[in-house]
Structures are given as structure tokens and as C-alpha cells.
Design a protein around this motif. Structure first.
Motif, PDB file in Angstrom:
ATOM      1  N   THR A  63       0.837  -1.203   0.000  1.00 27.73           N
ATOM      2  CA  THR A  63       0.000   0.000   0.000  1.00 27.73           C
ATOM      3  C   THR A  63       0.873   1.254   0.000  1.00 27.73           C
ATOM      4  O   THR A  63       0.580   2.238  -0.679  1.00 27.73           O
ATOM      5  N   GLN A  99      -8.116  -0.322  -1.171  1.00 30.08           N
ATOM      6  CA  GLN A  99      -8.301  -1.592  -0.466  1.00 30.08           C
ATOM      7  C   GLN A  99      -9.626  -1.570   0.304  1.00 30.08           C
ATOM      8  O   GLN A  99     -10.331  -2.559   0.350  1.00 30.08           O
ATOM      9  N   ASP A 172      -5.371  -1.634  -5.219  1.00 29.09           N
ATOM     10  CA  ASP A 172      -4.799  -2.122  -3.967  1.00 29.09           C
ATOM     11  C   ASP A 172      -5.666  -3.242  -3.394  1.00 29.09           C
ATOM     12  O   ASP A 172      -6.643  -2.971  -2.707  1.00 29.09           O
ATOM     13  N   GLU A 173      -5.304  -4.469  -3.666  1.00 27.75           N
ATOM     14  CA  GLU A 173      -6.073  -5.629  -3.216  1.00 27.75           C
ATOM     15  C   GLU A 173      -7.568  -5.365  -3.312  1.00 27.75           C
ATOM     16  O   GLU A 173      -8.304  -5.504  -2.333  1.00 27.75           O
TER      17      GLU A 173
HETATM   18 MG   LIG Z   1      -2.235  -2.702   2.030  1.00 25.68          MG
END
Ligand SMILES: [Mg+2]
Ligand SMILES: Nc1ncnc2c1ncn2[C@@H]1O[C@H](COP(=O)(O)OP(=O)(O)OP(=O)(O)O)[C@@H](O)[C@H]1O
Lengths: 258, 267
Positions: A63, A99, A172-173
Motif C-alpha cells: 500500500t 483496499q 490495492d487488493e
Molecule cells: Mg495494504
């Protein structure tokens, strides 16, 4: 610190324009008087239209890396060049799908998608219409974020940035919080949008299978040194079969290396 | 899939009147049995009669007949002016102190110090500064309503999800536009809470300001009635202020919802 010598493989993005260059990137955090070195000597280059997966364990600095690329935080060393120009501060040429849920709760699905758009009303309306149908949310246009599922939220988050045609899409994921089935649906949706728009995508994940399914190239992050440990080009033909020999071999290799 | 509009059943609406109903019945019962003497608590029918004359009687009939309308106008004007001052200063100051640590540090001692002073302490000073009447009352109302508006707005602005800022910045939202597109809508629930608390306090301080011997206003009527021993009129004043306070709170809440979609959707 000495730079690691890397064996330079033939460029996996041969024939592509260079869009992103990251040179000697480092990031330290100072908290409670202790210095935490999160990123150190991160070097890589991304070609126009490439799908890159950054794979690493939880807490290894994925991140943080995306935050620097997006311009949310400055690096403590090195530089980021987008089409040859140094990145300073956030901008609509580098968009992030976060995320966590980051939709505006006071706006409906379509208002969220239209948020970053400028221009004549009718043109904006048509674009929003188009992207609503691309992510399959036409029927949910007037719903509020709290009234739709997690998967739908991430589709809105994707649409609101794709509509801005960013040069670089940072993810991000984005599907980590979804169940297996929804995640697969989202992966396929993203791949089809990528085929259509030919964006450049930097996709962070800790899911090895996801990386092998999506990526042109996988960058393995090392949590201990805070750098890219290995670059693995993925030459498997698309669409990728999860039980093909090549898929499983790469999967096993990555599992061992992670 | 989801009902967007939820109508309340008649039963649910009636619930809001249960407690006022019980209080009125108790009052009626107590007065009927004569357990409480009239000079302490007048009979409800007495109060209704006094209220009727105050609201609808023709002037001159009795001391208070027909005065309601002009009293209401004076009081509403004072509350409106004071509340508007408080809002015009409280919201910008709250936003700034919520977002800019330096402003917060600059204001925190002063604001919290002044806040600790009970409103009644300001009364003598306000009377020296502004004389008796309109200005003193408006000053007191503005001062009192400022604090809840300022503090709640600051808390709301402080708690805006930082991801929303990042999302805005990456989509090309500038600072100034961010205030209107992100900061204000994100803080809307707390801003509304602050405004409602502020308006409630505004009515309290209205009465305080009007107790000082102004000729008109709902607070003035209560004070006047006390001196003349008209306890029925005191109760009329109290009930009217309760009713008007509640109505103005509802009006404020619905006006905010009408004006701002963020208020409709998150508050
Ligand atoms: Mg992260
Ligand atoms: N603002 C900050 N101040 C201090 N330390 C930080 C800060 N941001 C991140 N860190 C530290 O940097 C490290 C990497 O964090 P980061 O969020 O980048 O990890 P990640 O790879 O994204 O993890 P995950 O997969 O769990 O999301 C962590 O040890 C974290 O504690």
C-alpha cells in the motif's frame, strides 16, 4: 547501502512504450522515535498497457508503494517518472481503487461514477450511462453505497476511475474482501475491461492464484529488505485455465518464493 | 429489493404523543382532585382559557388578550437573528478548526474557556453594553448557540474519512471545490446535530434575554405574569415555548433535508 546486482532478463515489454519508471525508490517512516524502513531501492519499469501484479505478504509495504505512485505521500529516496515526468501529488492520470470502501456515502451509484467528470452535462450523462452498463450496475444507478454489496461497491469504485481514462490504474487488493465467487467475477470483469481499454494496471495482491491469473508480469516484494526480490514474466496464454500445467507450475514456484 | 420510502404506521406516529398525553392526564387528575392548590398549579382548563384569550382574544379585553402574535414575532426575530449570527460564524470557524490544527490550537483555550461561563453571567455585561431589549437578547442567543454549532462542526470536519480526500484529490478535485464536494457533505450529520442543539439553546437564552424587562416577547410575558401573579399565563408561556421550540427544530431539520442531499441521505 550497496545496490543489488540483478541479472537483466530480456525486456518483457519489448516493443511497448515505457510509461512508468521507478528508480531507487525508498520510504522510511518515523514513529515513536523509531525509524522504520518500509521500501528500499525499489526499481522497476512498466510498459504501456501492461498488467503488473505486485505480490507480497501482508505488511511488506504494498500500500505504501501505491500511495507513493498515486502521489499521496512523498518517497524519502528515489523518483517516480510517469511518461518521463516526475510525479508530485495526486492527479487523475493515476487513479486508485482502494483496499477499503472509499465511495462517497452521500452520493448514489451514478453520482459517485460522475464525481470526477467535467464537461457538458449531456456528454457526462452519456459517459456515466456507458460505464454503468460496462460494470453491470444500470439497474442500481440510484442506490446509495450502503444499499449495495461489497462487490458492487468495488465495481462502482472501478467505474468512477475508468471513466477518467487514467494512464495508470493502481489497484490495492481490490477484491480481497470478496467471497471466492464474487472475486472471480470481478477478475473476469477487470480482464475484459483491460482488453477493451488497454490501460496500464498495477495490481497489488497477496493472493498468488490471482496474480498468476491476471498478470503479464509479477513483481515479488520482499518484506525484509523492502525491495522487489524477483520479476517473473507470465507467458501463459489468455484466458488462463486454473488447472493447466503451466498455471500450476508457476503457482507452486511462487508459493515457494513468497 | 429495498424499500426506499418507509412510511410510519399511525401507531408509530401516535407513540410520539404518549408521554405528553400522560403528563396532561396526570396534571388534569391532580387538579381535579384538588391535591395541589390552584396557586401552585392552575387547572388545565384555566390554562386553556388563558391561552385561548392570549392567542385569539381581541386586545384590551384582558391584560394579555391577543398579544400572542406580536410577542411571537418579536421573539422569533430575536432567535432568528441570534441563531443566524451563530451559524454564520460557527460553521466556518468549526470547519477551519476541524481541518487546520493551528486554528484549533489558536481557538481551543478561548472557546472552551468562554463556554465554561454560564450564560447568566453574560447578562449584566450584555445589559451594560447593549441596553435592555433586542440587542442584548440577540447577543445572548448568538453567544449560546455558537458553541454547539462550532464544536459539532469541528468534530465532523475532523472525522472526515481521509480516504475520501485522497479519492477526491486523485479525481482532480481542487481544495476549494473539495470543501463543498467532500468536506461539508461528509460532516453534514454533525453539522445538523450542532444546528439543532444550537437552536434549542437559542430558545433558552431568548427567555433569559427577555426576562430583563423588555416590553414584548414570550419570555417577557412569563416574567410579567410572574409579577402579576398570573400563574396560568406562566404555564401558557412555558407550553407555547415548548411547542414553538419543537416546531422550529422540525422545520430546521426538514429544511436541511430539503436543501442538501447529503442531509437527506446520511442524517
Ligand atoms: Mg495494504
Ligand atoms: N504512516 C505510517 N507511519 C508509520 N508506519 C507506517 C505508515 N504507513 C505504513 N506504515 C508501516 O509500513 C509497513 C507497510 O505497510 P503497508 O500498509 O504498505 O503494507 P501492505 O503491504 O499494504 O499490507 P497489507 O497487505 O496488510 O495491506 C507496515 O509495517 C506499517 O506499519
Amino acid at each position: 547501502m550497496k545496490r543489488h546486482l540483478k541479472v537483466i532478463a530480456p525486456s518483457p515489454f519489448a516493443g511497448r512504450e515505457k510509461i512508468l519508471e521507478i528508480r531507487g525508490l525508498g520510504k522510511r517512516f518515523e514513529s515513536n522515535g523509531r525509524l522504520l524502513k518500509v521500501l528500499d531501492q525499489v526499481d522497476f519499469t512498466v510498459g504501456e498497457g501492461e498488467f503488473i501484479c505486485i505480490l507480497g505478504r501482508s505488511g511488506c509495504g504494498k500500500t505504501t508503494l501505491l500511495n507513493i505512485l498515486a502521489g499521496f505521500i512523498p518517497p524519502t529516496a528515489g523518483e517516480v517518472l510517469l511518461r518521463g515526468r516526475p510525479v508530485s501529488g495526486p492527479g487523475p492520470d493515476r487513479c486508485v481503487v482502494f483496499q477499503e470502501d472509499a465511495l462517497f456515502p452521500w452520493l448514489t451509484v451514478e453520482e459517485n461514477i460522475a464525481f470526477g467528470m467535467r464537461g457538458p452535462k449531456q456528454a457526462v450523462k452519456d459517459e456515466v450511462e456507458h460505464f454503468l452498463s460496462l460494470v453491470g450496475l444500470t439497474e442500481f444507478r440510484s442506490y446509495l453505497p450502503r444499499e449495495i454489496s461489497g462487490g458492487m461497491k468495488q465495481r462502482v469504485a472501478l467505474a468512477r476511475v475508468l471513466i477518467l481514462r487514467p494512464a495508470l490504474l493502481l489497484m490495492d487488493e481490490p477484491f480481497a474482501a470478496l467471497d471466492a465467487q464474487a472475486r472471480q467475477g470481478m477478475q473476469n470483469l477487470l480482464l475484459s475491461l483491460w482488453a477493451k481499454f488497454a490501460h496500464t494496471i498495477l495490481f497489488v495482491t497477496h493472493d498468488v492464484g490471482e496474480a498468476v491469473k491476471m498478470a503479464d508480469r509479477i513483481l515479488l516484494m520482499d518484506g525484509d529488505t523492502g525491495s522487489i526480490r524477483e520479476e517473473i514474466p507470465v507467458h501463459l496464454a489468455r484466458p488462463r485455465e486454473k488447472d493447466s500445467v503451466g498455471f500450476l507450475r508457476l503457482l507452486r514456484h511462487l508459493m515457494e518464493r513468497l | 429489493m429495498f424499500g426506499r420510502i418507509r412510511r410510519e404506521s399511525p401507531f408509530a406516529c401516535a407513540q410520539a404523543w404518549v408521554i405528553p398525553g400522560i403528563m396532561a392526564s396526570l396534571w388534569f387528575a391532580l387538579s381535579q382532585t384538588g391535591a395541589v392548590p390552584q396557586y401552585l398549579l392552575p387547572h388545565p382548563l384555566e390554562v386553556i382559557r388563558a391561552g385561548h384569550s392570549y392567542l385569539l382574544g381581541s386586545p384590551g379585553e384582558t391584560p394579555y388578550a391577543g398579544r400572542f402574535y406580536s410577542d411571537l414575532c418579536s421573539s422569533l426575530m430575536r432567535v432568528f437573528l441570534g441563531f443566524t449570527f451563530a451559524l454564520a460564524v460557527g460553521i466556518p470557524a468549526g470547519i477551519m478548526s476541524g481541518r487546520i490544527p493551528a486554528v484549533n490550537r489558536l481557538l481551543s483555550n478561548t472557546v472552551n474557556g468562554i463556554r465554561a461561563v454560564p450564560g447568566i453571567c453574560w447578562l449584566p455585561l450584555a445589559m451594560v453594553w447593549f441596553g435592555i431589549g433586542m440587542k442584548t437578547t440577540v447577543f445572548l442567543v448568538a453567544l449560546a448557540a455558537f458553541f454547539p454549532i462550532y464544536l459539532n462542526t469541528a468534530a465532523g470536519a475532523r472525522q472526515v474519512n481521509p480516504l475520501h480526500y485522497r479519492a477526491g484529490a486523485m479525481m482532480g478535485v481542487t481544495r476549494i471545490r473539495g470543501i463543498f464536494a467532500i468536506l461539508l457533505p461528509a460532516s453534514m450529520p454533525q453539522i445538523i446535530t450542532g444546528l439543532r442543539l444550537g437552536l434549542g439553546i437559542a430558545w433558552a437564552y431568548l427567555v433569559l434575554g427577555e426576562l430583563t424587562g423588555v416590553p414584548d416577547g414570550l419570555g417577557a410575558v412569563i416574567m410579567d405574569a410572574r409579577m402579576l401573579g398570573r400563574i396560568d399565563m406562566i404555564v401558557v408561556g412555558i407550553v407555547l415555548i415548548a411547542g414553538i421550540g419543537r416546531v422550529s427544530d422540525l422545520l430546521l431539520y426538514h429544511a436541511m433535508r430539503l436543501l442538501f442531499r447529503s442531509a437527506r441521505r446520511t442524517a
